[in-house]
Design a protein around this motif. Sequence first.
Motif, PDB file in Angstrom:
ATOM      1  N   SER A 138      -3.082  -1.048   0.935  1.00 44.78           N
ATOM      2  CA  SER A 138      -2.545  -2.107   0.080  1.00 44.78           C
ATOM      3  C   SER A 138      -1.146  -2.483   0.560  1.00 44.78           C
ATOM      4  O   SER A 138      -0.648  -1.935   1.550  1.00 44.78           O
ATOM      5  CB  SER A 138      -2.473  -1.612  -1.367  1.00 44.78           C
ATOM      6  OG  SER A 138      -1.424  -0.667  -1.482  1.00 44.78           O
ATOM      7  N   SER A 139      -0.485  -3.338  -0.201  1.00 44.76           N
ATOM      8  CA  SER A 139       0.863  -3.763   0.178  1.00 44.76           C
ATOM      9  C   SER A 139       1.860  -2.612   0.133  1.00 44.76           C
ATOM     10  O   SER A 139       2.880  -2.662   0.804  1.00 44.76           O
ATOM     11  CB  SER A 139       1.336  -4.887  -0.744  1.00 44.76           C
ATOM     12  OG  SER A 139       1.318  -4.453  -2.084  1.00 44.76           O
ATOM     13  N   THR A 173      -7.167  -0.034  -2.448  1.00 40.88           N
ATOM     14  CA  THR A 173      -7.990  -1.175  -2.856  1.00 40.88           C
ATOM     15  C   THR A 173      -9.463  -0.843  -3.110  1.00 40.88           C
ATOM     16  O   THR A 173     -10.317  -1.709  -2.975  1.00 40.88           O
ATOM     17  CB  THR A 173      -7.893  -2.352  -1.845  1.00 40.88           C
ATOM     18  OG1 THR A 173      -8.585  -2.018  -0.643  1.00 40.88           O
ATOM     19  CG2 THR A 173      -6.440  -2.708  -1.525  1.00 40.88           C
ATOM     20  N   GLU A 178      -6.700   2.746  -6.612  1.00 41.06           N
ATOM     21  CA  GLU A 178      -6.924   1.300  -6.547  1.00 41.06           C
ATOM     22  C   GLU A 178      -5.678   0.588  -6.039  1.00 41.06           C
ATOM     23  O   GLU A 178      -5.763  -0.319  -5.206  1.00 41.06           O
ATOM     24  CB  GLU A 178      -7.331   0.760  -7.920  1.00 41.06           C
ATOM     25  CG  GLU A 178      -7.766  -0.683  -7.840  1.00 41.06           C
ATOM     26  CD  GLU A 178      -8.468  -1.177  -9.093  1.00 41.06           C
ATOM     27  OE1 GLU A 178      -8.882  -2.338  -9.081  1.00 41.06           O
ATOM     28  OE2 GLU A 178      -8.598  -0.406 -10.065  1.00 41.06           O
ATOM     29  N   GLU A 179      -4.490   1.037  -6.503  1.00 38.55           N
ATOM     30  CA  GLU A 179      -3.230   0.424  -6.056  1.00 38.55           C
ATOM     31  C   GLU A 179      -2.983   0.652  -4.569  1.00 38.55           C
ATOM     32  O   GLU A 179      -2.510  -0.238  -3.871  1.00 38.55           O
ATOM     33  CB  GLU A 179      -2.044   1.001  -6.834  1.00 38.55           C
ATOM     34  CG  GLU A 179      -1.929   0.513  -8.263  1.00 38.55           C
ATOM     35  CD  GLU A 179      -0.797   1.209  -9.026  1.00 38.55           C
ATOM     36  OE1 GLU A 179      -0.039   1.994  -8.420  1.00 38.55           O
ATOM     37  OE2 GLU A 179      -0.694   0.967 -10.239  1.00 38.55           O
ATOM     38  N   GLU A 180      -3.286   1.854  -4.076  1.00 40.14           N
ATOM     39  CA  GLU A 180      -2.952   2.204  -2.694  1.00 40.14           C
ATOM     40  C   GLU A 180      -4.013   1.790  -1.681  1.00 40.14           C
ATOM     41  O   GLU A 180      -3.689   1.392  -0.570  1.00 40.14           O
ATOM     42  CB  GLU A 180      -2.726   3.719  -2.574  1.00 40.14           C
ATOM     43  CG  GLU A 180      -1.483   4.205  -3.279  1.00 40.14           C
ATOM     44  CD  GLU A 180      -1.237   5.693  -3.099  1.00 40.14           C
ATOM     45  OE1 GLU A 180      -2.034   6.369  -2.415  1.00 40.14           O
ATOM     46  OE2 GLU A 180      -0.233   6.185  -3.648  1.00 40.14           O
ATOM     47  N   GLY A 196     -16.299  -0.176  -2.772  1.00 42.62           N
ATOM     48  CA  GLY A 196     -15.376  -1.092  -2.115  1.00 42.62           C
ATOM     49  C   GLY A 196     -15.114  -0.675  -0.688  1.00 42.62           C
ATOM     50  O   GLY A 196     -15.756   0.242  -0.164  1.00 42.62           O
TER      51      GLY A 196
END
Length: 127
Positions: free
Chosen positions: A92-93, A53, A49-51, A87
């Motif tokens: 991600s950032s 999304t 999820e962090e990497e 999704g």
Amino acid sequence: MLIDTVAWVRIEQGRILCARPRGKDVFYIPGGKREGAETDLQTLLREIEEELTVALLPETVAHVGTYEANHGPSVVRMSCYTADYHGTLAASSEIEEVAWFTYADRAQVPPVDQLLFDDLVDAGQLH
């Protein structure tokens, strides 16, 4: 020293999903290191999820193999899992670039990831 990681193996049309973190020139199988007493599943869900999304669907997670390789003075252990997701895949950032690799791209990933590439090509899953 042991570096204990988990990774998400996502294969589509004979290609595997890889990600390059910001500030690095190497691609990795998406995933990362556990925090505290996290289980493999908890680490996998959080890291992806962090990497990327997306939310992995916990009921679809399946272990496909665990690999170990030397990385300098350390040993990296990578426990690999497949899973469906919900999704839209996006960097991600903390991720500079996402790419779909074939076996020909094997040299662009670290040694522990290369072991996974070898098994996947032997199994006919990676082109």
